[in-house]
Design an enzyme around this catalytic site. Structure first.
Site, mmCIF file in Angstrom:
data_model
loop_
_atom_site.group_PDB
_atom_site.id
_atom_site.type_symbol
_atom_site.label_atom_id
_atom_site.label_comp_id
_atom_site.label_asym_id
_atom_site.label_seq_id
_atom_site.Cartn_x
_atom_site.Cartn_y
_atom_site.Cartn_z
ATOM 1 N N GLY A 121 0.814 -1.219 0.000
ATOM 2 C CA GLY A 121 0.000 0.000 0.000
ATOM 3 C C GLY A 121 0.839 1.257 0.000
ATOM 4 N N SER A 130 1.117 3.612 -3.307
ATOM 5 C CA SER A 130 0.607 4.659 -4.197
ATOM 6 C C SER A 130 -0.755 5.181 -3.760
ATOM 7 C CB SER A 130 0.477 4.110 -5.621
ATOM 8 O OG SER A 130 1.691 3.574 -6.037
ATOM 9 N N SER A 140 -1.907 -4.107 -6.195
ATOM 10 C CA SER A 140 -1.992 -5.379 -6.908
ATOM 11 C C SER A 140 -2.565 -6.437 -5.989
ATOM 12 C CB SER A 140 -0.607 -5.816 -7.381
ATOM 13 O OG SER A 140 -0.090 -4.873 -8.265
ATOM 14 N N GLU A 149 13.500 -5.376 -4.059
ATOM 15 C CA GLU A 149 12.348 -5.260 -4.928
ATOM 16 C C GLU A 149 12.752 -4.985 -6.367
ATOM 17 O OE1 GLU A 149 9.488 -2.216 -3.836
ATOM 18 O OE2 GLU A 149 8.631 -2.367 -5.838
HETATM 19 C C1 LIG Z 1 1.056 -3.113 -13.065
HETATM 20 C C2 LIG Z 1 1.224 -2.184 -11.919
HETATM 21 C C3 LIG Z 1 1.129 -2.663 -10.623
HETATM 22 C C4 LIG Z 1 1.263 -1.795 -9.543
HETATM 23 N N1 LIG Z 1 1.129 -2.301 -8.279
HETATM 24 C C5 LIG Z 1 1.224 -1.457 -7.226
HETATM 25 C C6 LIG Z 1 1.045 -1.930 -5.907
HETATM 26 O O1 LIG Z 1 0.805 -3.119 -5.696
HETATM 27 N N2 LIG Z 1 1.118 -1.054 -4.884
HETATM 28 C C7 LIG Z 1 1.381 0.263 -5.084
HETATM 29 O O2 LIG Z 1 1.469 1.003 -4.116
HETATM 30 N N3 LIG Z 1 1.556 0.758 -6.321
HETATM 31 C C8 LIG Z 1 1.473 -0.072 -7.393
HETATM 32 N N4 LIG Z 1 1.635 0.435 -8.678
HETATM 33 C C9 LIG Z 1 1.799 1.876 -8.850
HETATM 34 C C10 LIG Z 1 3.185 2.328 -9.262
HETATM 35 O O3 LIG Z 1 4.081 2.177 -8.199
HETATM 36 C C11 LIG Z 1 3.082 3.771 -9.739
HETATM 37 O O4 LIG Z 1 2.295 3.763 -10.914
HETATM 38 C C12 LIG Z 1 4.403 4.415 -10.062
HETATM 39 O O5 LIG Z 1 5.147 4.615 -8.886
HETATM 40 C C13 LIG Z 1 4.263 5.734 -10.819
HETATM 41 O O6 LIG Z 1 3.316 6.593 -10.264
HETATM 42 P P1 LIG Z 1 2.170 7.271 -11.161
HETATM 43 O O7 LIG Z 1 1.526 6.207 -11.961
HETATM 44 O O8 LIG Z 1 1.360 8.093 -10.259
HETATM 45 O O9 LIG Z 1 2.952 8.209 -12.198
HETATM 46 P P2 LIG Z 1 3.488 9.705 -11.948
HETATM 47 O O10 LIG Z 1 4.360 9.730 -10.752
HETATM 48 O O11 LIG Z 1 2.379 10.670 -12.014
HETATM 49 O O12 LIG Z 1 4.409 9.882 -13.222
HETATM 50 C C14 LIG Z 1 3.940 10.311 -14.502
HETATM 51 C C15 LIG Z 1 5.148 10.479 -15.414
HETATM 52 O O13 LIG Z 1 6.017 11.507 -14.897
HETATM 53 C C16 LIG Z 1 7.313 11.005 -14.728
HETATM 54 N N5 LIG Z 1 7.948 11.581 -13.539
HETATM 55 C C17 LIG Z 1 7.397 11.740 -12.297
HETATM 56 N N6 LIG Z 1 8.310 12.254 -11.457
HETATM 57 C C18 LIG Z 1 9.455 12.424 -12.159
HETATM 58 C C19 LIG Z 1 10.762 12.904 -11.842
HETATM 59 N N7 LIG Z 1 11.091 13.271 -10.608
HETATM 60 N N8 LIG Z 1 11.675 12.923 -12.841
HETATM 61 C C20 LIG Z 1 11.370 12.507 -14.084
HETATM 62 N N9 LIG Z 1 10.158 12.060 -14.445
HETATM 63 C C21 LIG Z 1 9.214 12.007 -13.493
HETATM 64 C C22 LIG Z 1 7.099 9.518 -14.522
HETATM 65 O O14 LIG Z 1 8.286 8.789 -14.806
HETATM 66 C C23 LIG Z 1 5.998 9.209 -15.480
HETATM 67 O O15 LIG Z 1 6.527 9.059 -16.769
HETATM 68 C C24 LIG Z 1 1.497 -0.419 -9.752
HETATM 69 C C25 LIG Z 1 1.609 0.057 -11.071
HETATM 70 C C26 LIG Z 1 1.461 -0.790 -12.151
HETATM 71 C C27 LIG Z 1 1.564 -0.239 -13.522
#
Ligand SMILES: Cc1cc2nc3c(=O)[nH]c(=O)nc-3n(C[C@H](O)[C@H](O)[C@H](O)COP(=O)(O)OP(=O)(O)OC[C@H]3O[C@@H](n4cnc5c(N)ncnc54)[C@H](O)[C@@H]3O)c2cc1C
Lengths: 358, 384
Positions: free
Chosen positions: B130, B132, B164, B249
């Site tokens: 937990g 995101s 997930s 991880e």
């Molecule tokens: C299949 C899958 C399973 C997942 N399972 C889990 C789970 O079990 N538990 C959980 O907690 N989360 C989970 N996640 C979430 C995942 O950890 C997040 O999607 C990820 O950390 C990115 O966050 P966001 O999607 O909010 O993108 P954002 O952070 O909004 O990013 C959007 C874009 O901006 C870019 N960006 C953001 N900050 C920067 C920076 N500082 N420098 C350069 N570029 C930047 C990113 O790289 C991306 O391209 C899962 C995601 C997927 C796809």
């Protein structure tokens, strides 16, 4: 790996750092010779590493030797160190006498000389450092098959040539010249082992140059300022740095795995995988390094090109990547029962590579 | 540059690999499971997890007193590789095995270890991650789910997203804010709590993945009571505790092998066609895989010997490069041979292609996006 490894690597790196600078490399690229550097390596026993003691070796093993070769690549050391030590390694490998002087080799099978009644005839191009060395170790075809021979280069007509990096790559022509030593007929396994070892030496040189290019580039991004800050602060430059670091880490790890596999006589196809992968690594690393250095890197004043030009040359020498791809593809095809995973993780050793016969 | 150690497997380790492989092949033949790409995230099968538990293959490295086997990180590496290579359905217990167990061993209380670890080891207790939230993705320190101190425990309010398998999990290690956000020190005031996903006030809402499958979720907390004994480690130390998990991880074989069943089937197909040209192109994949695996095992070896600080940069590198590699596999495959990607296809290669194409976009996002990892690596390299 021998316990001496860390010590040898330290000593050699210190020597190279102190003795090899851009000017020396430039001078040799213009056709001169670096006697002091050569003598230093020889006096320190480095040219006899990995030769057995009964043949006058200085201790150390193949992994130690390949690490020294890697360092000569990292400093673009303008001496035929890899050539001499590999020539000797081949001689010992085929149960011939090792030699003390400068030596070189040429292994291209389609350039092999013919051998008749102990006399060698033919022409080979692209022989590294031939003009500066005394002994040539090469392949020769007789009626019985292919042999490794050692021959005195003073009997040859030598035409000078250079590769992209200004390293000597000469042509040697022999007419009924006397060979000094001839091996027994080489089996296909033995030929393959020789090609594998040769490629391992080339991988060592390339790994060193890649490592150096990474160092030079990272350093430059810290020193060079634009828009009021060092360029490593720009995200797109950081992206270049990451790709460069990643490819460099992959090259180093591949090289370490190759040397360890050779050392333990466990090698399957590590050399093939590494050689295939280095094709991509060299392409990426040289492109990124020049892009980040921008104009300065394209000047003769800067040292970057001493390493990128070497990589562009070395990747086209020796057994080609396509021959290694072909080998892996054929192995995959013949490995009919097993899955790819089984093939990749199989641990049965192929024919022992490094055992000296006799 | 990083000098990662090389690893030579021992005779016993090679034997262990073969034992695991034989078991998996037998179960595959019996029809216990079907191979799948990305099986560590979407291949959830509690029955299979229990079977694995009976073999003693969950918590392999953990102390025997909690049901573990006290085996090495390298043994676990081998085990994981074998699961992924054959595409076995390991998703149900995956996060508990990979993350929660090690977290509790490092920071948990004795009571927590004795309660959770034996259940995890049996393949009967699953954990979600937990982290995101809708407004906290890459910038994880900005999480706003809060926990307030009450008599005997904490009261949690807020929301997590992308969790997930939360719908299958029993618990979730949840990152929460236990004191007010401080813009000057964003990493302070965060804590890790174990939330019972069946507790009152917890609502799990499915989010459909782009395959149409249900595998991740939104999780809502409405005055959820978490007793004091479910706090992991120290209150306020959540950020540091979370960071410590990252090298494990990020660097494992799951960052390289998610699409391995497809590569394997590609090679089989090319062999059936006697297609040497195709195999030559495929040999580049083999070389890439081999070279990445060297790095990944090197990091595992470093983790085995201790100092996890040294490894965070190479671990980030393995993740960034490894996921890019596994993501490239369907694209390379379709240029070598013709396939008709369909999720319910009869031909294995068509199904593996469909799974790989549709899962691939997530590889470079989950566990930290490539862009964020590039930032970590670049800063690390510059600081060297
Ligand atoms: C299949 C899958 C399973 C997942 N399972 C889990 C789970 O079990 N538990 C959980 O907690 N989360 C989970 N996640 C979430 C995942 O950890 C997040 O999607 C990820 O950390 C990115 O966050 P966001 O999607 O909010 O993108 P954002 O952070 O909004 O990013 C959007 C874009 O901006 C870019 N960006 C953001 N900050 C920067 C920076 N500082 N420098 C350069 N570029 C930047 C990113 O790289 C991306 O391209 C899962 C995601 C997927 C796809």
């Amino acid at each position: 790996m021998s316990e001496m490894k860390d010590m040898i690597v330290d000593v050699v790196e210190r020597m190279l750092k102190e003795k090899v600078d851009k000017d020396l490399v430039d001078t040799v690229e213009q056709g001169n010779w670096a006697p002091e550097l050569w003598d230093l390596f020889k006096e320190n026993g480095m040219t006899a590493v990995a030769i057995t003691e009964e043949n006058g070796g200085a201790g150390g093993d193949i992994e130690d030797l390949l690490n020294i070769v890697r360092l000569t690549g990292k400093y673009a050391a303008p001496i035929p160190f890899a050539e001499t030590t590999f020539a000797n390694y081949l001689l010992e490998f085929t149960s011939l006498q090792v030699i003390e002087d400068l030596a070189t080799y040429m292994l291209c099978p389609n350039q092999a000389f013919t051998l008749e009644n102990g006399k060698l005839t033919g022409e080979a191009i692209q022989i590294p450092w031939a003009r500066h060395t005394k002994h040539l170790v090469t392949l020769a075809h007789s009626l019985e098959g292919t042999h490794l021979v050692e021959i005195d280069l003073s009997q040859a007509e030598i035409k000078h040539g250079t590769n992209l990096a200004g390293e000597p790559r000469d042509t040697a022509i022999f007419h009924h010249a006397n060979v000094s030593q001839v091996s027994a007929v080489l089996s296909p396994d033995k030929m393959h082992a020789i090609t594998t070892l040769n490629t391992a030496f080339q991988l060592a040189l390339m790994t060193g140059a890649i490592d150096k290019i990474n160092d030079l580039t990272v350093q430059y991004t810290k020193e060079r300022e634009q828009f009021g800050r060092p360029i490593h602060r720009f995200q797109l430059v950081q992206q270049h740095i990451v790709h460069l670091a990643g490819e460099t880490a992959i090259a180093l790890a591949a090289f370490n795995n190759v040397t360890e596999a050779l050392q333990m006589n466990k090698q399957n196809s590590e050399v093939a995988y590494a050689r295939i992968r280095f094709e991509e690594i060299i392409q990426t690393v040289t492109t990124i390094a020049h892009q980040v250095h921008a104009a300065i890197g394209t000047t003769h004043e800067h040292s970057l090109h001493q390493f990128t030009r070497r990589l562009w040359s070395w990747r086209d020498e020796g057994a080609s990547t396509s021959s290694w791809t072909n080998l892996v593809a054929t192995q995959l095809l013949e490995n009919s029962g097993d899955s790819l995973w089984g093939y990749l993780t199989s641990f049965s050793s192929s024919s022992p590579l490094l055992k000296v016969e006799g | 540059m990083f000098h990662l150690p090389t690893v030579q497997f021992t005779q016993e380790q090679e034997q262990f690999r073969l034992d695991v492989r034989t078991f998996l092949q037998d179960e595959l033949a019996k029809g216990t499971f079907t191979s799948k790409c990305d099986s560590w995230l979407s291949g959830d099968d509690p029955e299979f997890s229990k079977l694995i538990g009976q073999k003693g293959w969950i918590g392999l490295t953990w102390p025997k007193k909690y049901g573990g086997q006290e085996r090495s990180t390298i043994d676990r590496y081998i085990l994981t590789e074998e699961f992924l290579a054959v595409g076995a359905p390991v998703a149900a217990h995956w996060f508990a095995d990979r993350q929660t167990g090690p977290l509790l061993l490092r920071y948990g209380t004795e009571e927590q270890r004795e309660y959770f670890l034996p259940k995890i080891v049996k393949g009967e207790c699953y954990f979600g991650i937990g982290l995101s939230e809708p407004n906290s993705g890459s910038d994880l320190a900005s999480v706003s789910t809060r926990a307030e101190k009450v008599e005997g425990g904490w009261l949690v309010n807020g929301q997590k997203i992308w969790t997930s398998n939360a719908h299958l999990c029993h618990y979730m290690v949840t990152l929460v804010r236990t004191s007010a956000f401080d813009g000057k020190n964003k990493h302070a005031g965060l804590s890790q709590l174990i939330v019972d996903l069946h507790a009152e006030g917890v609502t799990v809402v499915p989010i459909k993945f782009l395959t149409g499958e249900h595998h991740y979720n939104e999780v809502f907390f409405d005055n959820v009571f978490v007793p004091d004994n479910m706090v992991v480690g120290e209150i306020g130390n959540g950020w540091a505790q979370g960071l410590a998990e990252l090298a494990f991880e990020r660097s494992g074989p799951e960052r390289i092998l998610s699409t391995f069943p497809l590569i394997d089937e590609l090679i089989q197909e090319l062999k059936r066609q006697n297609n040497l040209e195709g195999l030559k192109q495929a040999s580049k994949i083999v070389a890439r895989l081999w070279s990445l695996r060297n790095l990944s095992i090197g990091v595992a070896q470093l983790l085995e010997t201790g100092n996890s600080e040294d490894v965070s940069i190479p671990a980030a590198l393995v993740k960034a490069f490894g996921t890019k590699f596994e993501q490239s596999i369907p694209e390379i495959t379709r240029l070598i041979i013709q396939t008709y990607p369909t999720l319910d296809a009869h031909r294995k290669i068509d199904r593996f292609m469909a799974e790989s194409i549709l899962h691939a976009p997530g590889f470079t996002i989950r566990g930290g996006t490539s862009e964020v990892l590039y930032g970590v690596v670049a800063k690390g390299v510059i600081a060297q």
